[in-house]
Design an enzyme around this catalytic site. Structure first.
Site, short mmCIF file in Angstrom:
data_model
loop_
_atom_site.label_atom_id
_atom_site.label_comp_id
_atom_site.label_asym_id
_atom_site.label_seq_id
_atom_site.Cartn_x
_atom_site.Cartn_y
_atom_site.Cartn_z
CG ASP A 146 -2.28 0.66 0.90
OD1 ASP A 146 -2.27 1.74 0.29
OD2 ASP A 146 -3.32 0.11 1.29
CG ASP B 61 2.30 5.06 -6.90
OD1 ASP B 61 1.52 4.30 -7.51
OD2 ASP B 61 2.31 6.29 -7.06
CG ASN C 251 -8.23 -4.53 -2.24
OD1 ASN C 251 -9.43 -4.74 -2.19
ND2 ASN C 251 -7.64 -3.57 -1.53
CE1 TYR D 296 -14.05 2.35 -8.12
CE2 TYR D 296 -16.31 2.05 -8.86
CZ TYR D 296 -15.25 1.66 -8.06
OH TYR D 296 -15.38 0.57 -7.23
CE LYS E 280 -12.49 -0.80 -9.33
NZ LYS E 280 -11.57 -1.76 -8.69
CB THR F 91 -14.12 0.87 2.94
OG1 THR F 91 -14.35 1.55 1.70
CG2 THR F 91 -14.37 -0.61 2.76
#
Length: 254
Positions: A42, A69, A96, A162, A166, A197
């Site tokens: 991460d 990154d 993820n 997004y 996706k 989240t």
């Protein structure tokens, strides 16, 4: 939560991106509980170390935590290389890491604005998979798992970066599944709906809860359960598929 013996992942090595919090941390906890060794990555080393130390203390897990990154040119070799130098094997990729919605209309979106989404959600997973494949071929249970989105299947208006990225991710998953099946590498995706989240804005949560037939958002461990299944021997005849985990949202077209 208990799992069938076919879900055990003892000795297998999993690389999980975006693992410092939210869904990524849940995937790491679940895979560790099933016996997997982990390479976690991460952006924030401190947050990542907190998850890694928790897993070492609570699960006696073997964990390597690397701040990176994933869009950097050297990230794929660094991350895959960490698995190989530590355990000389790599069995599972969990893609993820992702960038969330910006909620902009077409008039407010330029092609340049799409680039960060494509970089994180499509190009980086592609490069990591490409670096990992020579090692996955040596595994007796190789898996590549994309954490996509229901909005990659059914767009919900605004947030072009997004939704376009996706959808592209799901297309890439199918292309990889077609090619890599010759090496017995199974490639699948999970398409969550809205998950509770920090990435999800409060105003978005309110509208989504009202729309989901089950009347609530998913919790990260519920997505991680699907990851556990796809990573396991219980999913040994599944490839090129997208598993929706959305509380029935697509039944009502959201």
């Amino acid at each position: 939560m208990g799992y069938p013996t076919t879900h055990r992942l003892d000795e297998r090595v999993a690389l999980v991106t975006g693992a410092a919090r939210g869904m990524g941390a849940a995937h790491a906890r679940t895979l560790a509980a099933l016996g997997a060794r982990l390479v976690l990555t991460d952006l924030d080393q401190d947050e990542l170390d907190a998850v890694a130390n928790e897993l070492r203390d609570d699960r006696h897990a073997e964990v390597v935590a690397i701040a990176a990154d994933i869009t950097d040119a050297d990230a794929p070799e660094r991350l895959v290389g960490a698995a190989m130098s530590t355990w000389d094997r790599l069995d599972i990729l969990v893609h993820n890491a992702g960038i969330m919605h910006d909620f902009k209309t077409l008039a407010d979106t330029t092609s340049a604005a799409l680039q960060p989404y494509l970089a994180v959600n499509v190009l980086a997973p592609f490069d990591i998979t490409r670096a990992a494949v020579p090692h996955l071929r040596r595994s007796d249970s190789p898996r590549v798992i994309f954490i996509s989105s229901q909005w990659g299947q059914v767009p919900d208006g605004h947030s072009y970066g997004y939704m376009v990225s996706k959808a592209a991710q799901l297309g890439m998953m199918k292309a990889l599944a077609q090619e890599l099946v010759a090496d017995q590498i199974l490639v699948n995706a999970i398409a969550p709906g809205a998950v509770h989240t920090r990435m999800v804005p409060d105003h978005f949560l309110e509208t989504e809860v009202a729309a989901v037939p089950l009347g609530r958002l998913a919790e990260p461990p519920e997505i991680a359960s699907a990851v556990a299944f796809l990573a396991s021997d219980g999913a040994s005849f599944i490839t090129g598929q997208t598993i929706p985990v959305n509380g029935g949202a697509l039944l009502v077209g959201i």
